[in-house]
Design a protein around this motif. Structure first.
Motif, PDB file in Angstrom:
ATOM      1  N   THR A   1      -4.368   2.435  -5.703  1.00 41.17           N
ATOM      2  CA  THR A   1      -3.449   3.462  -6.200  1.00 41.17           C
ATOM      3  C   THR A   1      -2.092   3.325  -5.523  1.00 41.17           C
ATOM      4  O   THR A   1      -1.050   3.472  -6.168  1.00 41.17           O
TER       5      THR A   1
ATOM      6  N   SER B   1      -4.647   4.060 -14.894  1.00 38.00           N
ATOM      7  CA  SER B   1      -4.851   5.505 -15.034  1.00 38.00           C
ATOM      8  C   SER B   1      -5.995   5.807 -15.988  1.00 38.00           C
ATOM      9  O   SER B   1      -6.831   6.674 -15.720  1.00 38.00           O
ATOM     10  N   TYR B   2      -6.055   5.089 -17.089  1.00 37.21           N
ATOM     11  CA  TYR B   2      -7.120   5.281 -18.075  1.00 37.21           C
ATOM     12  C   TYR B   2      -8.492   4.982 -17.456  1.00 37.21           C
ATOM     13  O   TYR B   2      -9.449   5.730 -17.628  1.00 37.21           O
TER      14      TYR B   2
ATOM     15  N   CYS C   1      -9.277   5.085 -14.240  1.00 34.19           N
ATOM     16  CA  CYS C   1      -9.587   6.130 -13.254  1.00 34.19           C
ATOM     17  C   CYS C   1     -10.086   7.396 -13.930  1.00 34.19           C
ATOM     18  O   CYS C   1     -11.018   8.038 -13.443  1.00 34.19           O
ATOM     19  N   ILE C   2      -9.484   7.760 -15.049  1.00 36.45           N
ATOM     20  CA  ILE C   2      -9.922   8.956 -15.780  1.00 36.45           C
ATOM     21  C   ILE C   2     -11.328   8.773 -16.313  1.00 36.45           C
ATOM     22  O   ILE C   2     -12.174   9.669 -16.203  1.00 36.45           O
ATOM     23  N   LEU C   3     -11.616   7.598 -16.881  1.00 39.52           N
ATOM     24  CA  LEU C   3     -12.975   7.335 -17.376  1.00 39.52           C
ATOM     25  C   LEU C   3     -13.996   7.388 -16.250  1.00 39.52           C
ATOM     26  O   LEU C   3     -15.085   7.951 -16.408  1.00 39.52           O
ATOM     27  N   GLU C   4     -13.661   6.799 -15.106  1.00 39.28           N
ATOM     28  CA  GLU C   4     -14.565   6.804 -13.957  1.00 39.28           C
ATOM     29  C   GLU C   4     -14.811   8.226 -13.461  1.00 39.28           C
ATOM     30  O   GLU C   4     -15.940   8.604 -13.147  1.00 39.28           O
ATOM     31  N   SER C   5     -13.759   9.030 -13.409  1.00 35.10           N
ATOM     32  CA  SER C   5     -13.894  10.417 -12.980  1.00 35.10           C
ATOM     33  C   SER C   5     -14.762  11.213 -13.950  1.00 35.10           C
ATOM     34  O   SER C   5     -15.619  11.999 -13.526  1.00 35.10           O
ATOM     35  N   GLN C   6     -14.574  11.000 -15.253  1.00 41.61           N
ATOM     36  CA  GLN C   6     -15.386  11.700 -16.244  1.00 41.61           C
ATOM     37  C   GLN C   6     -16.846  11.277 -16.151  1.00 41.61           C
ATOM     38  O   GLN C   6     -17.745  12.098 -16.304  1.00 41.61           O
TER      39      GLN C   6
ATOM     40  N   GLN D   1     -18.371  13.000 -13.173  1.00 44.23           N
ATOM     41  CA  GLN D   1     -18.567  14.411 -13.482  1.00 44.23           C
ATOM     42  C   GLN D   1     -19.763  14.605 -14.406  1.00 44.23           C
ATOM     43  O   GLN D   1     -20.549  15.531 -14.232  1.00 44.23           O
TER      44      GLN D   1
END
Length: 187
Positions: free
Chosen positions: A82, A125-126, A128-133, A136
């Motif tokens: 990052t 960014s995309y 990271c968002i997928l990994e975070s989702q 979760q």
């Protein structure tokens, strides 16, 4: 290395920066004048320092401290990858503001490099968002099983400030220390 050190010694970014500053300053103080003389053929101590020059040197030092602090903070809170992405964003912004504010000429090489960097930042960014989702989602799916285990497994449950020792037939409530009669102390 910064991220590894922060996690290994469990220190904050400010603590690590505080500990590393004396070593960085000593290295720059010893190597800086030598390298300036070697690269520019001028002696840094022979320069005529005016008030304006000193002002910009001090301003540069303050900006440098801010950059170091933000570096340690970003790496400590996120990851080195990052930090690298933010570094590329900074480079893109410097080139863009140089063109907009100073009217520096833009070459196709600069435009192509900025385009690649922006696409890379978007993909990062995309991802990271997928990994975070995904994390979760896994946590949400595991939560019912964890709640079920908590209802049946613990030997001690907390109930109204007291401990409840669970048995198969009934729950015996043990009042908290400050509420026990005969303790002889008022809390």
């Amino acid at each position: 290395m910064t991220n590894t050190i922060q996690k290994k010694f469990k220190v904050s970014s400010t603590q690590l920066l505080y500990q590393s500053c004396p070593y960085q300053a000593t290295t720059l103080f010893l190597a800086g004048p030598f390298l300036d003389g070697l690269l520019t053929n001028q002696n840094v101590f022979a320069f005529n320092y005016t008030k304006n020059v000193l002002f910009f040197i001090i301003l540069s030092c303050l900006i440098s401290v801010s950059v170091n602090f933000s570096t340690f903070l970003v790496i400590g809170k996120t990851s080195p990858v990052t930090y690298q992405v933010l570094g590329h964003l900074k480079t893109c912004l410097v080139l863009t503001f140089g063109y907009v504010l100073l009217h520096d000429p833009f070459s196709w090489h600069n435009i192509f490099g900025i385009g690649i960097a922006v696409v890379g930042m978007g993909l990062y960014s995309y991802t990271c968002i997928l990994e975070s989702q995904q994390k979760q989602k896994e946590t949400t799916l595991a939560l019912p099983q964890i709640m079920k285990d908590m209802e049946t497994d613990p030997l001690l449950l907390v109930d109204n400030g007291g401990l409840s020792q669970k048995s198969t037939d009934d729950a015996t409530i043990i009042p908290p220390l400050w509420n026990r009669s005969g303790s002889g102390k008022d809390f």
